[in-house]
Design a protein around this motif. Structure first.
Motif, PDB file in Angstrom:
ATOM      1  N   ALA A   1      39.355  45.865  39.641  1.00 19.22           N
ATOM      2  CA  ALA A   1      38.505  45.002  40.462  1.00 19.22           C
ATOM      3  C   ALA A   1      37.076  45.542  40.513  1.00 19.22           C
ATOM      4  CB  ALA A   1      39.083  44.887  41.867  1.00 19.22           C
ATOM      5  N   VAL A   2      36.940  46.848  40.699  1.00 19.69           N
ATOM      6  CA  VAL A   2      35.617  47.463  40.755  1.00 19.69           C
ATOM      7  C   VAL A   2      34.935  47.367  39.390  1.00 19.69           C
ATOM      8  CG1 VAL A   2      34.381  49.646  41.085  1.00 19.69           C
ATOM      9  CG2 VAL A   2      36.190  48.982  42.676  1.00 19.69           C
ATOM     10  N   GLN A   3      35.690  47.606  38.332  1.00 21.29           N
ATOM     11  CA  GLN A   3      35.128  47.483  36.984  1.00 21.29           C
ATOM     12  C   GLN A   3      34.572  46.074  36.761  1.00 21.29           C
ATOM     13  OE1 GLN A   3      37.939  47.372  33.744  1.00 21.29           O
ATOM     14  NE2 GLN A   3      36.505  48.350  32.319  1.00 21.29           N
ATOM     15  N   ALA A   4      35.343  45.054  37.110  1.00 17.77           N
ATOM     16  CA  ALA A   4      34.918  43.671  36.892  1.00 17.77           C
ATOM     17  C   ALA A   4      33.688  43.329  37.738  1.00 17.77           C
ATOM     18  CB  ALA A   4      36.064  42.718  37.217  1.00 17.77           C
ATOM     19  N   ALA A   5      33.675  43.780  38.983  1.00 23.25           N
ATOM     20  CA  ALA A   5      32.544  43.486  39.865  1.00 23.25           C
ATOM     21  C   ALA A   5      31.279  44.202  39.400  1.00 23.25           C
ATOM     22  CB  ALA A   5      32.883  43.877  41.295  1.00 23.25           C
ATOM     23  N   MET A   6      31.415  45.460  38.987  1.00 21.81           N
ATOM     24  CA  MET A   6      30.252  46.200  38.493  1.00 21.81           C
ATOM     25  C   MET A   6      29.728  45.587  37.201  1.00 21.81           C
ATOM     26  SD  MET A   6      29.278  48.569  40.552  1.00 21.81           S
ATOM     27  CE  MET A   6      28.191  49.435  39.413  1.00 21.81           C
ATOM     28  N   GLN A   7      30.632  45.144  36.320  1.00 22.74           N
ATOM     29  CA  GLN A   7      30.186  44.499  35.085  1.00 22.74           C
ATOM     30  C   GLN A   7      29.444  43.198  35.402  1.00 22.74           C
ATOM     31  OE1 GLN A   7      30.647  45.928  31.848  1.00 22.74           O
ATOM     32  NE2 GLN A   7      29.000  44.453  31.553  1.00 22.74           N
ATOM     33  N   SER A   8      29.888  42.498  36.435  1.00 27.52           N
ATOM     34  CA  SER A   8      29.213  41.286  36.861  1.00 27.52           C
ATOM     35  C   SER A   8      27.793  41.595  37.333  1.00 27.52           C
ATOM     36  CB  SER A   8      30.017  40.608  37.971  1.00 27.52           C
ATOM     37  OG  SER A   8      29.413  39.412  38.388  1.00 27.52           O
ATOM     38  N   LEU A   9      27.624  42.736  38.043  1.00 32.26           N
ATOM     39  CA  LEU A   9      26.296  43.161  38.491  1.00 32.26           C
ATOM     40  C   LEU A   9      25.401  43.527  37.306  1.00 32.26           C
ATOM     41  CD1 LEU A   9      27.301  45.390  41.553  1.00 32.26           C
ATOM     42  CD2 LEU A   9      26.112  43.188  41.647  1.00 32.26           C
ATOM     43  N   VAL A  10      25.999  44.131  36.284  1.00 29.66           N
ATOM     44  CA  VAL A  10      25.240  44.435  35.062  1.00 29.66           C
ATOM     45  C   VAL A  10      24.803  43.141  34.394  1.00 29.66           C
ATOM     46  CG1 VAL A  10      25.391  45.406  32.734  1.00 29.66           C
ATOM     47  CG2 VAL A  10      26.342  46.678  34.667  1.00 29.66           C
ATOM     48  N   ASP A  11      25.741  42.219  34.241  1.00 28.44           N
ATOM     49  CA  ASP A  11      25.481  40.999  33.486  1.00 28.44           C
ATOM     50  C   ASP A  11      24.456  40.088  34.164  1.00 28.44           C
ATOM     51  OD1 ASP A  11      27.340  41.918  31.671  1.00 28.44           O
ATOM     52  OD2 ASP A  11      28.970  40.637  32.401  1.00 28.44           O
ATOM     53  N   ASP A  12      24.424  40.079  35.506  1.00 26.87           N
ATOM     54  CA  ASP A  12      23.476  39.175  36.183  1.00 26.87           C
ATOM     55  C   ASP A  12      22.134  39.843  36.484  1.00 26.87           C
ATOM     56  OD1 ASP A  12      23.716  40.656  38.560  1.00 26.87           O
ATOM     57  OD2 ASP A  12      25.010  39.189  39.555  1.00 26.87           O
ATOM     58  N   GLY A  13      21.979  41.121  36.086  1.00 26.61           N
ATOM     59  CA  GLY A  13      20.699  41.802  36.238  1.00 26.61           C
ATOM     60  C   GLY A  13      20.515  42.562  37.533  1.00 26.61           C
ATOM     61  N   THR A  14      21.435  42.414  38.478  1.00 33.29           N
ATOM     62  CA  THR A  14      21.298  43.101  39.767  1.00 33.29           C
ATOM     63  C   THR A  14      21.334  44.616  39.598  1.00 33.29           C
ATOM     64  OG1 THR A  14      22.389  41.243  40.868  1.00 33.29           O
ATOM     65  CG2 THR A  14      22.277  43.325  42.080  1.00 33.29           C
TER      66      THR A  14
END
Length: 297
Positions: free
Chosen positions: A260-273
């Motif tokens: 879950a943390v991996q997916a959420a962190m990757q989402s933060l990478v992908d959206d630029g945050t």
């Protein structure tokens, strides 16, 4: 984890720091203004769906931090955790739809608290390595190297520090791995040992060098660069950054929380945050494009 042996008591080091200009204090620093506050981040439903049921139902992520390693994680004037790691975890919580509850603890108590089930995740600039992976899983999110600092004008070679006093924060990678290996090399070569001097907090380790109680300090590169910037020219880098390794958020071994943390962190990478947060703190050089689990060795 090692029990710290202090050159001077931590309380005395903190008091002494107030008597000298240019010393490091890990409280009271102001955080940069963020352009991407956690309140504006939308929940990533796919990542949140991966959460363990007990965390999903509680709606809270309990995060352990020692908050003594600026600029990664430290305390503001009110004793609240701040730093770029804190901004990342706040954003992580927002992506997962969770309230983040910080628990301040000594560095060496965080992993045992995770394995014991009283904390969900650790946030204290943990280097992911094979030894720690025996106890926890790591979600790796940053690449940091090691950088030494010494008094301005002094020449210190991290590859030939035999006979020197070197200050570190207790139980960090520099204390448990880097310096013991360097010390053994000195002994094997018939040279004087390195006097490894651990302190409870990173600011105390830096102050020991400023005050002439140690010849040098070793810490993760963003931490050393921050310490140098806080000492009014009294410290300077000794050598170059070396031995880059991943920072990871430790979670309970085998827990669904890692995915879950991996997916959420990757989402933060992908959206630029993710990049925006690192840039706000000037630490973007260690940013990564892919969030991995247990990538350290």
């Amino acid at each position: 984890m090692h029990t710290p042996r202090l050159l001077i008591p931590a309380a005395l080091a903190a008091t002494t720091a107030l008597l000298f200009t240019g010393c490091v204090d890990n409280t009271g620093g102001a955080a940069p203004e963020s352009d991407a506050p956690a309140s504006t981040i939308e929940v990533d439903g796919a990542a949140a769906a991966l959460l363990p049921d007990e965390i999903k139902e509680a709606g809270v992520l309990v995060v352990g931090t020692d908050a003594a390693y600026p600029p990664n994680e430290y305390k503001d004037a009110d004793g609240n955790p701040i730093g770029w790691d804190v901004d990342l975890v706040d954003a992580l919580g927002a992506k997962l739809g969770l309230e983040v509850q910080y628990e301040i603890a000594s560095f060496d108590k965080i992993i045992p608290s995770i394995t014991g089930g009283t904390m969900d995740l650790g946030m204290s600039s943990f280097t992911d390595n094979a030894e720690r992976q025996k106890q926890v899983d790591f979600v790796d999110y940053y690449e940091a190297g090691i950088l030494w600092a010494a008094p301005a004008g002094e020449t210190v070679d991290p590859d030939d520090a035999c006979g020197l006093k070197v200050a570190v924060q207790a139980t960090t990678y520099e204390h448990t791995d880097e310096l013991p290996a360097k010390n053994q090399a000195c002994l094997d070569a018939g040279k004087p040992a390195i006097d490894i001097v651990p302190f409870d907090t990173q600011d105390a380790a830096a102050n020991a060098v400023v005050l002439g109680q140690a010849d040098a300090m070793s810490a993760d590169s963003p931490v050393t660069l921050y310490a140098i910037s806080q000492t009014d020219g009294k410290l300077e880098a000794a050598g170059e950054i070396f031995d880059s390794a991943p920072y990871g958020f430790p979670v309970q071994k085998g827990s669904e929380l890692a995915a879950a943390v991996q997916a959420a962190m990757q989402s933060l990478v992908d959206d630029g945050t993710y990049e925006e947060i690192l840039a706000e703190w000037g630490v973007e050089d260690g940013g990564v494009d892919t969030i991995e689990i247990n990538a350290g060795s």
